[in-house]
Design a protein around this motif. Structure first.
Motif, PDB file in Angstrom:
ATOM      1  N   PRO A  70     -82.375 -85.909  18.407  1.00  0.00           N
ATOM      2  CA  PRO A  70     -83.785 -86.302  18.387  1.00  0.00           C
ATOM      3  C   PRO A  70     -84.455 -85.936  17.071  1.00  0.00           C
ATOM      4  O   PRO A  70     -84.061 -84.994  16.379  1.00  0.00           O
ATOM      5  N   ASP A  71     -85.485 -86.695  16.732  1.00  0.00           N
ATOM      6  CA  ASP A  71     -86.257 -86.420  15.524  1.00  0.00           C
ATOM      7  C   ASP A  71     -86.943 -85.066  15.657  1.00  0.00           C
ATOM      8  O   ASP A  71     -87.586 -84.773  16.673  1.00  0.00           O
ATOM      9  N   ALA A  72     -86.805 -84.243  14.638  1.00  0.00           N
ATOM     10  CA  ALA A  72     -87.408 -82.908  14.666  1.00  0.00           C
ATOM     11  C   ALA A  72     -87.280 -82.272  13.295  1.00  0.00           C
ATOM     12  O   ALA A  72     -86.561 -82.768  12.417  1.00  0.00           O
ATOM     13  N   SER A  73     -87.996 -81.149  13.104  1.00  0.00           N
ATOM     14  CA  SER A  73     -87.910 -80.370  11.873  1.00  0.00           C
ATOM     15  C   SER A  73     -87.426 -78.969  12.193  1.00  0.00           C
ATOM     16  O   SER A  73     -87.677 -78.449  13.290  1.00  0.00           O
ATOM     17  N   TYR A  74     -86.739 -78.356  11.228  1.00  0.00           N
ATOM     18  CA  TYR A  74     -86.192 -77.008  11.387  1.00  0.00           C
ATOM     19  C   TYR A  74     -86.456 -76.228  10.105  1.00  0.00           C
ATOM     20  O   TYR A  74     -86.379 -76.777   8.999  1.00  0.00           O
ATOM     21  N   ALA A  75     -86.772 -74.958  10.255  1.00  0.00           N
ATOM     22  CA  ALA A  75     -87.074 -74.124   9.091  1.00  0.00           C
ATOM     23  C   ALA A  75     -86.561 -72.719   9.339  1.00  0.00           C
ATOM     24  O   ALA A  75     -86.597 -72.222  10.474  1.00  0.00           O
ATOM     25  N   GLY A  76     -86.086 -72.062   8.261  1.00  0.00           N
ATOM     26  CA  GLY A  76     -85.576 -70.705   8.413  1.00  0.00           C
ATOM     27  C   GLY A  76     -85.235 -70.083   7.082  1.00  0.00           C
ATOM     28  O   GLY A  76     -85.505 -70.647   6.011  1.00  0.00           O
ATOM     29  N   GLY A 134     -78.687 -76.853  20.204  1.00  0.00           N
ATOM     30  CA  GLY A 134     -79.920 -76.461  20.881  1.00  0.00           C
ATOM     31  C   GLY A 134     -81.124 -76.650  19.977  1.00  0.00           C
ATOM     32  O   GLY A 134     -81.395 -77.746  19.491  1.00  0.00           O
ATOM     33  N   ASN A 135     -81.827 -75.568  19.714  1.00  0.00           N
ATOM     34  CA  ASN A 135     -83.056 -75.646  18.919  1.00  0.00           C
ATOM     35  C   ASN A 135     -82.910 -75.014  17.542  1.00  0.00           C
ATOM     36  O   ASN A 135     -83.902 -74.570  16.950  1.00  0.00           O
ATOM     37  N   LYS A 136     -81.690 -75.000  17.000  1.00  0.00           N
ATOM     38  CA  LYS A 136     -81.518 -74.424  15.662  1.00  0.00           C
ATOM     39  C   LYS A 136     -80.338 -75.056  14.948  1.00  0.00           C
ATOM     40  O   LYS A 136     -79.439 -75.630  15.571  1.00  0.00           O
ATOM     41  N   ALA A 152     -81.857 -72.126  10.694  1.00  0.00           N
ATOM     42  CA  ALA A 152     -83.177 -72.762  10.710  1.00  0.00           C
ATOM     43  C   ALA A 152     -83.530 -73.120  12.139  1.00  0.00           C
ATOM     44  O   ALA A 152     -82.822 -73.907  12.778  1.00  0.00           O
ATOM     45  N   ALA A 153     -84.612 -72.532  12.647  1.00  0.00           N
ATOM     46  CA  ALA A 153     -85.051 -72.803  14.022  1.00  0.00           C
ATOM     47  C   ALA A 153     -85.998 -74.000  14.052  1.00  0.00           C
ATOM     48  O   ALA A 153     -86.561 -74.397  13.026  1.00  0.00           O
ATOM     49  N   LYS A 154     -86.167 -74.562  15.224  1.00  0.00           N
ATOM     50  CA  LYS A 154     -87.042 -75.727  15.363  1.00  0.00           C
ATOM     51  C   LYS A 154     -88.451 -75.369  14.941  1.00  0.00           C
ATOM     52  O   LYS A 154     -88.986 -74.323  15.309  1.00  0.00           O
ATOM     53  N   ALA A 155     -89.037 -76.250  14.149  1.00  0.00           N
ATOM     54  CA  ALA A 155     -90.380 -76.012  13.611  1.00  0.00           C
ATOM     55  C   ALA A 155     -91.375 -76.975  14.242  1.00  0.00           C
ATOM     56  O   ALA A 155     -91.116 -78.182  14.338  1.00  0.00           O
ATOM     57  N   VAL A 156     -92.476 -76.439  14.676  1.00  0.00           N
ATOM     58  CA  VAL A 156     -93.560 -77.232  15.263  1.00  0.00           C
ATOM     59  C   VAL A 156     -94.747 -77.181  14.315  1.00  0.00           C
ATOM     60  O   VAL A 156     -95.091 -76.108  13.810  1.00  0.00           O
ATOM     61  N   LYS A 157     -95.341 -78.324  14.050  1.00  0.00           N
ATOM     62  CA  LYS A 157     -96.473 -78.357  13.113  1.00  0.00           C
ATOM     63  C   LYS A 157     -97.503 -77.282  13.471  1.00  0.00           C
ATOM     64  O   LYS A 157     -97.756 -77.052  14.652  1.00  0.00           O
ATOM     65  N   PRO A 158     -98.044 -76.636  12.412  1.00  0.00           N
ATOM     66  CA  PRO A 158     -97.969 -77.004  10.984  1.00  0.00           C
ATOM     67  C   PRO A 158     -96.727 -76.506  10.251  1.00  0.00           C
ATOM     68  O   PRO A 158     -96.611 -76.751   9.053  1.00  0.00           O
TER      69      PRO A 158
END
Length: 222
Positions: A70-76, A134-136, A152-158
């Protein structure tokens, strides 16, 4: 002479009977009803063979439809906590940004397989090998022949990945920002090939002032 009439008639009758019997014997046809009966039809032989079963065709297995992550962003952060990594996924494609907030950075892109694995590449031999579970995303990013492990874990805006590419006072600006889940920001602005630590952006609007001019950074997508 009058008595010879009936005797002659009797002899004639016997002679005719003998002729008829001779004819029947010669032709093989008797006068009884058995000779005229048709030959009995052969009795039907029961069919003991079992009918062969109808050929059965196995139902085709349903084909597996490829489903990208699925479309998503991850940051870590990298394992040594010296740099940050952000990845944005959309439609089976990915764009990633590695940044130490000073001089080292790299933009990478590529495909994401159905099993969540990805191999992204960038300029000057930069590469990222990661796996989404999962979420990373866990993996390794290599920039300037140096490798860093990261999560990098799932990032939710902002939180997430932002980029601004424009021109300010004749200088070509290319800026990248990683906004972590705790609000920290890491970024570099490259002005005509000169990298420097990026000023903070407003994550709600993307507004940022570069070289005295306000520009807008937008979420980076593949």
């Amino acid at each position: 002479m009058k008595r010879s009439g009936p005797l002659f008639t009797l002899l004639a009758g016997l002679l005719l009977a003998l002729v008829m019997l001779s004819l029947n014997a010669a032709t093989g046809k008797g006068t009884s009803s058995y000779g005229n009966s048709p030959a009995p039809a052969p009795s039907a032989v029961p069919n003991t063979e079992k009918p062969s079963p109808a050929a059965t065709t196995a139902a085709p297995k349903p084909s597996r439809t490829a489903t990208p992550p699925p479309d998503a962003s991850y940051a870590g952060r990298t394992k040594d906590d010296k740099a940050s990594v952000a990845i944005s996924l959309k439609g089976g494609k990915a764009i990633a940004y590695f940044c130490d907030g000073r001089t080292k950075e790299a933009w990478l892109k590529g495909d994401v397989k159905d099993d969540g694995t990805m191999r992204l590449t960038g300029s000057d031999g930069a590469k990222l090998d990661g796996t989404l579970r999962g979420n990373k995303v866990d993996g390794t990013v290599t920039v300037r022949k140096q490798a860093w492990q990261f999560t990098a874990a799932k990032a939710v805006k902002p939180s997430g990945l932002y980029r601004a590419t424009t021109e300010v006072r004749g200088a070509k600006i290319d800026g990248g920002w990683i906004v972590l889940q705790d609000g920290r920001q890491v970024g570099i602005v490259d002005s005509d090939g000169e990298p420097a630590a990026a000023p903070p952006i407003d994550p709600q609007t993307g507004a940022v002032t570069v070289n005295g001019t306000e520009i807008t950074a937008a979420p980076a997508v593949p």
